[in-house]
Design an enzyme around this catalytic site. Sequence first.
Site, PDB file in Angstrom:
ATOM      1  N   GLY A  86       0.839  -1.203  -0.061  1.00  0.00           N
ATOM      2  CA  GLY A  86       0.100   0.049   0.037  1.00  0.00           C
ATOM      3  C   GLY A  86       0.860   1.242  -0.039  1.00  0.00           C
ATOM      4  O   GLY A  86       0.528   2.070  -0.855  1.00  0.00           O
ATOM      5  N   TYR A 129       4.928 -20.142   7.957  1.00  0.00           N
ATOM      6  CA  TYR A 129       5.989 -19.530   7.141  1.00  0.00           C
ATOM      7  C   TYR A 129       5.945 -19.810   5.860  1.00  0.00           C
ATOM      8  O   TYR A 129       5.874 -18.981   4.948  1.00  0.00           O
ATOM      9  CB  TYR A 129       7.319 -19.953   7.722  1.00  0.00           C
ATOM     10  CG  TYR A 129       8.694 -19.329   7.082  1.00  0.00           C
ATOM     11  CD1 TYR A 129       8.743 -17.902   7.303  1.00  0.00           C
ATOM     12  CD2 TYR A 129       9.471 -19.817   6.285  1.00  0.00           C
ATOM     13  CE1 TYR A 129       9.714 -17.142   6.506  1.00  0.00           C
ATOM     14  CE2 TYR A 129      10.290 -19.130   5.913  1.00  0.00           C
ATOM     15  CZ  TYR A 129      10.570 -17.882   5.762  1.00  0.00           C
ATOM     16  OH  TYR A 129      11.822 -17.327   5.141  1.00  0.00           O
TER      17      TYR A 129
END
Length: 238
Positions: A8, A51
């Site tokens: 973003g 992960y």
Amino acid sequence: MGTLNMLGLAKRVGARFLLTSTSEVYGDPLQHPQKETYWGNVNPIGERSCYDEGKRTAETLTMDYHRGDGVEIHKSAIVLRKEIKQVRIARIFNTYGPRMCLDDGRVVSNFVAQAIRKQPMTVYGDGKQTRSFQYVSDLVDGLVALMEGEHIGPFNLGNPGEFTMLELAEVVKDTIDPSATIEYKPNTADDPHMRKPDISKAKELLNWEPKIPLREGLPLMVNDFRNRILNEDEGKGA
């Protein structure tokens, strides 16, 4: 969430975005060596999956932002369109070198710290699982080539030299202490049996390949670890 936030931010300021992904996206691979076109073999509910799947999702988000049409922002009756100009994805294989945490749990730092401390090197399972180890400066060169180039990736960045854990232990012994011993422990769940990068794409498009073999890079790491462990022991009055 960190990747989403940074994507973003990159969109808002028009920055080039680098995602440092991992060879763990391949899971316990059924293809060897692993090419970037391989989709992987990951157990989504396994002990390692947080992960593995986290990095896979980060790659998905990065490519979605790359493919997106941007967000229209209305300001002073002028429509502005901002989007991420360029993204880059690197899939990093096992990397070692100076300044790593002494007890970070990675196999190279574990073996080196244990051998220097005169402790047995811990091998999980039968020690026949393989990994590929690249020296940190080779990785840095690869990341710079990726960021300065025109190609998005993903790119495997790793050293295709392949070692079993027992072979790695022998290299550590040769470098630090020939009398070092090995202690076997039960293997961890979903531990990949083999890992080796196919780096043909990076060679062709980035003009990159690692230069430092394990037996040259390991002593540089050992010198750093030895100094820090010595200082650590002196601080404890050892």
